[in-house]
Design a protein around this motif. Structure first.
Motif, PDB file in Angstrom:
ATOM      1  N   LEU A  78     108.677   9.542   3.057  1.00  0.00           N
ATOM      2  CA  LEU A  78     108.589  10.271   4.324  1.00  0.00           C
ATOM      3  C   LEU A  78     107.144  10.601   4.674  1.00  0.00           C
ATOM      4  O   LEU A  78     106.748  10.538   5.838  1.00  0.00           O
ATOM      5  N   LEU A  79     106.352  10.940   3.668  1.00  0.00           N
ATOM      6  CA  LEU A  79     104.941  11.237   3.914  1.00  0.00           C
ATOM      7  C   LEU A  79     104.192   9.999   4.409  1.00  0.00           C
ATOM      8  O   LEU A  79     103.320  10.096   5.266  1.00  0.00           O
ATOM      9  N   VAL A  80     104.531   8.846   3.883  1.00  0.00           N
ATOM     10  CA  VAL A  80     103.864   7.608   4.304  1.00  0.00           C
ATOM     11  C   VAL A  80     104.304   7.214   5.707  1.00  0.00           C
ATOM     12  O   VAL A  80     103.480   6.872   6.553  1.00  0.00           O
ATOM     13  N   VAL A  81     105.603   7.273   5.967  1.00  0.00           N
ATOM     14  CA  VAL A  81     106.132   6.842   7.265  1.00  0.00           C
ATOM     15  C   VAL A  81     105.677   7.764   8.391  1.00  0.00           C
ATOM     16  O   VAL A  81     105.293   7.308   9.474  1.00  0.00           O
ATOM     17  N   TYR A  82     105.704   9.067   8.138  1.00  0.00           N
ATOM     18  CA  TYR A  82     105.390  10.040   9.186  1.00  0.00           C
ATOM     19  C   TYR A  82     104.066  10.755   8.938  1.00  0.00           C
ATOM     20  O   TYR A  82     103.909  11.915   9.289  1.00  0.00           O
ATOM     21  N   ARG A  83     103.089  10.067   8.364  1.00  0.00           N
ATOM     22  CA  ARG A  83     101.814  10.721   8.035  1.00  0.00           C
ATOM     23  C   ARG A  83     101.005  11.098   9.271  1.00  0.00           C
ATOM     24  O   ARG A  83     100.285  12.069   9.265  1.00  0.00           O
TER      25      ARG A  83
END
Length: 102
Positions: A78-83
């Protein structure tokens, strides 16, 4: 056996706690609410303990920390996708928009 099951249950709950805002992250398309350091620490902790459990053949430690590592991996995803949060739309028109009106 009872203590092992309880410890596994509460360990999984501890790892899953940051995912309580998962829907907010997806809805806002921004990971500003997920702490990156905590997600990385949970993932590394889960991997270390799962490795130890495999070496010692302990199913209680492996179950809780294996699931915990997987949940932390979801947090990191989630951190990578919505960074990068989406750009905010201003209520005021920009100078370029005003130039087209005139």
């Amino acid at each position: 056996m009872v203590v092992g099951i309880l410890a596994t249950f509460f360990g999984i709950c501890m790892y899953a706690a940051p995912l309580s805002i998962m829907f907010k992250v997806i809805k806002t398309k921004s990971a500003e609410f997920l702490p990156m350091a905590l997600s990385i620490a949970c993932f590394l902790n889960g991997i270390c303990w799962a490795t130890y459990a495999i070496l010692k053949l302990d199913p209680y430690i492996l179950t809780g920390n294996g699931v915990g590592a997987a949940l932390a991996l979801i947090q990191l995803g989630l951190l990578v996708v919505y960074r990068n949060p989406p750009p905010q739309e201003d209520e005021k028109p920009s100078a370029v928009e005003l130039a087209h009106v005139v």
